[in-house]
Design a protein around this motif. Structure first.
Motif, PDB file in Angstrom:
ATOM      1  N   ARG A   1      47.110 -31.461  10.032  1.00  0.00           N
ATOM      2  CA  ARG A   1      47.539 -31.939   8.736  1.00  0.00           C
ATOM      3  C   ARG A   1      48.969 -32.205   8.843  1.00  0.00           C
ATOM      4  O   ARG A   1      49.971 -31.314   9.149  1.00  0.00           O
ATOM      5  CB  ARG A   1      47.303 -31.102   7.648  1.00  0.00           C
ATOM      6  CG  ARG A   1      45.615 -30.895   7.892  1.00  0.00           C
ATOM      7  CD  ARG A   1      45.189 -30.136   6.345  1.00  0.00           C
ATOM      8  NE  ARG A   1      43.617 -29.757   6.513  1.00  0.00           N
ATOM      9  CZ  ARG A   1      43.206 -29.734   5.386  1.00  0.00           C
ATOM     10  NH1 ARG A   1      43.657 -29.479   4.413  1.00  0.00           N
ATOM     11  NH2 ARG A   1      41.718 -29.405   5.351  1.00  0.00           N
TER      12      ARG A   1
ATOM     13  N   GLU B   1      28.997 -22.265   7.789  1.00  0.00           N
ATOM     14  CA  GLU B   1      30.504 -22.667   7.546  1.00  0.00           C
ATOM     15  C   GLU B   1      30.279 -23.734   6.722  1.00  0.00           C
ATOM     16  O   GLU B   1      31.075 -23.952   5.659  1.00  0.00           O
ATOM     17  CB  GLU B   1      31.350 -23.042   9.030  1.00  0.00           C
ATOM     18  CG  GLU B   1      32.681 -23.500   8.734  1.00  0.00           C
ATOM     19  CD  GLU B   1      33.483 -23.780  10.059  1.00  0.00           C
ATOM     20  OE1 GLU B   1      34.528 -24.455   9.819  1.00  0.00           O
ATOM     21  OE2 GLU B   1      32.999 -23.433  10.994  1.00  0.00           O
TER      22      GLU B   1
ATOM     23  N   GLU C   1      37.702 -31.387  10.692  1.00  0.00           N
ATOM     24  CA  GLU C   1      38.352 -30.442  11.622  1.00  0.00           C
ATOM     25  C   GLU C   1      37.635 -29.618  12.189  1.00  0.00           C
ATOM     26  O   GLU C   1      37.618 -29.183  13.292  1.00  0.00           O
ATOM     27  CB  GLU C   1      39.376 -29.851  10.782  1.00  0.00           C
ATOM     28  CG  GLU C   1      40.601 -30.404  10.121  1.00  0.00           C
ATOM     29  CD  GLU C   1      41.317 -29.984   9.258  1.00  0.00           C
ATOM     30  OE1 GLU C   1      42.465 -30.270   9.019  1.00  0.00           O
ATOM     31  OE2 GLU C   1      40.988 -29.053   8.452  1.00  0.00           O
ATOM     32  N   ALA C   2      36.330 -29.078  11.568  1.00  0.00           N
ATOM     33  CA  ALA C   2      35.367 -28.391  12.005  1.00  0.00           C
ATOM     34  C   ALA C   2      34.480 -29.042  12.955  1.00  0.00           C
ATOM     35  O   ALA C   2      34.154 -28.560  14.139  1.00  0.00           O
ATOM     36  CB  ALA C   2      34.562 -27.851  10.955  1.00  0.00           C
TER      37      ALA C   2
ATOM     38  N   LEU D   1      31.812 -24.464   2.584  1.00  0.00           N
ATOM     39  CA  LEU D   1      32.725 -25.644   2.314  1.00  0.00           C
ATOM     40  C   LEU D   1      31.896 -26.209   1.007  1.00  0.00           C
ATOM     41  O   LEU D   1      32.514 -26.478   0.008  1.00  0.00           O
ATOM     42  CB  LEU D   1      32.579 -26.508   3.520  1.00  0.00           C
ATOM     43  CG  LEU D   1      33.185 -27.945   2.789  1.00  0.00           C
ATOM     44  CD1 LEU D   1      34.537 -27.854   2.592  1.00  0.00           C
ATOM     45  CD2 LEU D   1      33.186 -28.830   4.460  1.00  0.00           C
TER      46      LEU D   1
ATOM     47  N   ASP E   1      40.530 -32.039   0.265  1.00  0.00           N
ATOM     48  CA  ASP E   1      40.267 -30.982   1.282  1.00  0.00           C
ATOM     49  C   ASP E   1      38.861 -30.883   1.839  1.00  0.00           C
ATOM     50  O   ASP E   1      38.708 -29.829   2.491  1.00  0.00           O
ATOM     51  CB  ASP E   1      40.526 -29.496   0.658  1.00  0.00           C
ATOM     52  CG  ASP E   1      40.994 -28.520   1.524  1.00  0.00           C
ATOM     53  OD1 ASP E   1      41.480 -28.694   2.480  1.00  0.00           O
ATOM     54  OD2 ASP E   1      40.277 -27.412   1.266  1.00  0.00           O
ATOM     55  N   ASP E   2      37.891 -31.445   1.125  1.00  0.00           N
ATOM     56  CA  ASP E   2      36.494 -31.561   1.529  1.00  0.00           C
ATOM     57  C   ASP E   2      36.137 -32.251   3.001  1.00  0.00           C
ATOM     58  O   ASP E   2      35.835 -31.386   3.925  1.00  0.00           O
ATOM     59  CB  ASP E   2      35.571 -31.853   0.491  1.00  0.00           C
ATOM     60  CG  ASP E   2      35.725 -33.386   0.073  1.00  0.00           C
ATOM     61  OD1 ASP E   2      36.780 -34.092   0.618  1.00  0.00           O
ATOM     62  OD2 ASP E   2      35.228 -34.134  -0.935  1.00  0.00           O
TER      63      ASP E   2
ATOM     64  N   ARG F   1      38.141 -30.696   5.966  1.00  0.00           N
ATOM     65  CA  ARG F   1      37.765 -29.440   6.499  1.00  0.00           C
ATOM     66  C   ARG F   1      36.492 -29.554   7.420  1.00  0.00           C
ATOM     67  O   ARG F   1      36.519 -29.208   8.717  1.00  0.00           O
ATOM     68  CB  ARG F   1      37.140 -28.641   5.575  1.00  0.00           C
ATOM     69  CG  ARG F   1      38.546 -27.679   4.796  1.00  0.00           C
ATOM     70  CD  ARG F   1      38.348 -27.230   3.573  1.00  0.00           C
ATOM     71  NE  ARG F   1      37.098 -26.013   3.751  1.00  0.00           N
ATOM     72  CZ  ARG F   1      36.621 -25.127   3.034  1.00  0.00           C
ATOM     73  NH1 ARG F   1      36.944 -25.451   1.666  1.00  0.00           N
ATOM     74  NH2 ARG F   1      35.873 -24.134   3.162  1.00  0.00           N
TER      75      ARG F   1
END
Length: 425
Positions: A51, A386, A29-30, A390, A22-23, A26
């Motif tokens: 996803r 952000e 995607e950002a 994370l 998930d790291d 994210r």
């Protein structure tokens, strides 16, 4: 479902096929979300990510994705068969060829690179200690026992160990993440580990003793970063932040071997491990279907990996690059089999073929023209709140509570060092 855009549309969907990670998703995607529209070829291109969910699928269904980053297919049959269908039927771009990763594994990768003349340490394959069901089908067990009794020759494990020399390594022929890899000091340990291997098919490989540097390279498309690696350290300390630790010649050879492996097998997101001893580079592991890109592993190098991954995906989609399924191995073997070329000359020819496959010049031109502000965008994101949130989330999920404060500070410091290096470059 059908693709959500027409052939002339400029909106592109990148699919992420994930397991537990998930790291980096994210972060990826950002960064994509922050991208401005890209002007290329007289057209305006915008991007979205999604996803991918695992679900039943019609073999004739047209996927909605232009490109898929597959981090699951190697481990999960349903996902693997879906990406294979997408490659064969729909021209969805995959960063790694699922057919070669399924068929080649580490064993065939060793064989191919030995054929090309690389300095792979002496490697043997030994039969399973325990008879494994044929193709893992239990109903074949009686037939396997009959076959093994009739055709499997007894062999002298001690003799093979002596021929390879101690210390040596035993490792699964198709392994990953160092699972099942053991260092063996003598004949007694060899027997113990072989007995413990059970149904796993194993390699025995000579150790490169007295090496100067363990270099681990991460290649994403046409870019490669070589990192100094400490395999015996805890995972978050294995990648050392050290620049120029290889001489020019060894550094060029490590990058060339990494690119050669990837171009040969049609892998575009892969890591390669080389041991450098004196002037010689020995590749020991270079088939990693899901290379390590964890934030807590790469730390300082994590922003580079995300930037390179985004840029390569954009290039492939916007330029209309087509995924290549066939390997065209003969071009490489024709070079490897030549007796009139030195090893260095062969590497030069391999590098030429690899750069041709990865369209290095076209990629660099695209990055300069279409995404000239990418580094600034990534620096702004990595330095912002952000990404820091994370980072804190990831550290808390990986380390025990009593180490959280220390590890948050450590990773902030390492990532911050990357940001400062870009600002002052």
């Amino acid at each position: 479902m059908s693709k959500h855009h027409s052939e002339m549309s400029s909106e592109h969907l990148i699919g992420l096929l994930l397991g537990t990670e998930d790291d980096w998703p994210r972060a990826f995607e950002a960064i994509v979300e922050r991208l401005p529209a890209i002007e290329h070829g007289g057209e305006r291109h915008v991007f979205r990510t999604e996803r991918i969910k695992n679900e039943p699928f019609d073999l004739r269904a047209d996927p909605r994705y232009d490109l898929v980053i597959d981090r699951l297919g190697w481990w999960y049959d349903l996902a693997r068969e879906w990406v294979k269908k997408c490659a064969l039927m729909n021209d969805v771009y995959l960063l790694n060829n699922p057919f070669t990763f399924q068929a080649m594994e580490k064993h065939s990768a060793y064989c191919a690179m030995i054929r090309l003349g690389l300095k792979v340490p002496d490697t043997w394959m030994v039969p399973h200690k325990l008879p494994a069901p044929m193709h893992r089908r239990e109903y074949m067990a009686p037939k396997l026992e009959h076959m093994a009794a009739r055709y499997n020759l007894p062999f002298d494990l001690d003799e093979i160990g002596e021929q390879i020399g101690y210390p040596l390594y035993m490792k699964p022929f198709d392994g990953g993440q160092w699972v099942g890899v053991t260092r063996i000091a003598d004949a007694a340990a060899l027997h113990d580990q072989y007995d413990a291997s059970g149904e796993r098919l194993m390699h025995l490989q000579a150790s490169v003793e007295g090496f100067d540097v363990f270099a681990r390279s991460l290649s994403i498309g046409a870019e490669t970063t070589v990192m100094r690696f400490e395999p015996d350290a805890p995972m978050h300390e294995r990648y050392r932040v050290e620049h120029d630790f290889l001489g020019d010649e060894a550094g060029w050879e490590v990058v060339t071997i990494s690119r050669l492996v990837n171009a040969f097998f049609r892998w575009e997101f892969n890591s390669c491990e080389n041991l450098v001893r004196g002037a010689e580079v020995h590749p020991i592991d270079y088939a990693n279907a899901s290379p390590d890109v964890a934030l807590t592993s790469l730390h300082y190098y994590f922003p580079w990996a995300m930037e390179a991954l985004v840029k390569w995906c954009l290039f492939c989609v916007v330029s209309g690059r087509r995924m290549v399924i066939d390997q065209d191995q003969r071009r490489y073997f024709d070079i490897g089999d030549r007796g009139d070329l030195t090893y260095r000359e062969k590497l030069g020819e391999y590098r030429r073929l690899a750069d041709e496959y990865f369209q290095v010049e076209a990629y660099e031109d695209f990055c300069a023209a279409a995404v000239p502000s990418m580094r600034e965008l990534v620096v702004e994101y990595i330095a912002g709140p952000e990404f820091d949130a994370l980072l804190v989330d990831v550290v808390r999920s990986v380390f025990p509570a009593h180490e959280e404060e220390q590890m948050v500070a450590r990773h902030r410091g390492l990532v911050g060092a990357w940001v400062r290096d870009q600002v002052t470059a």
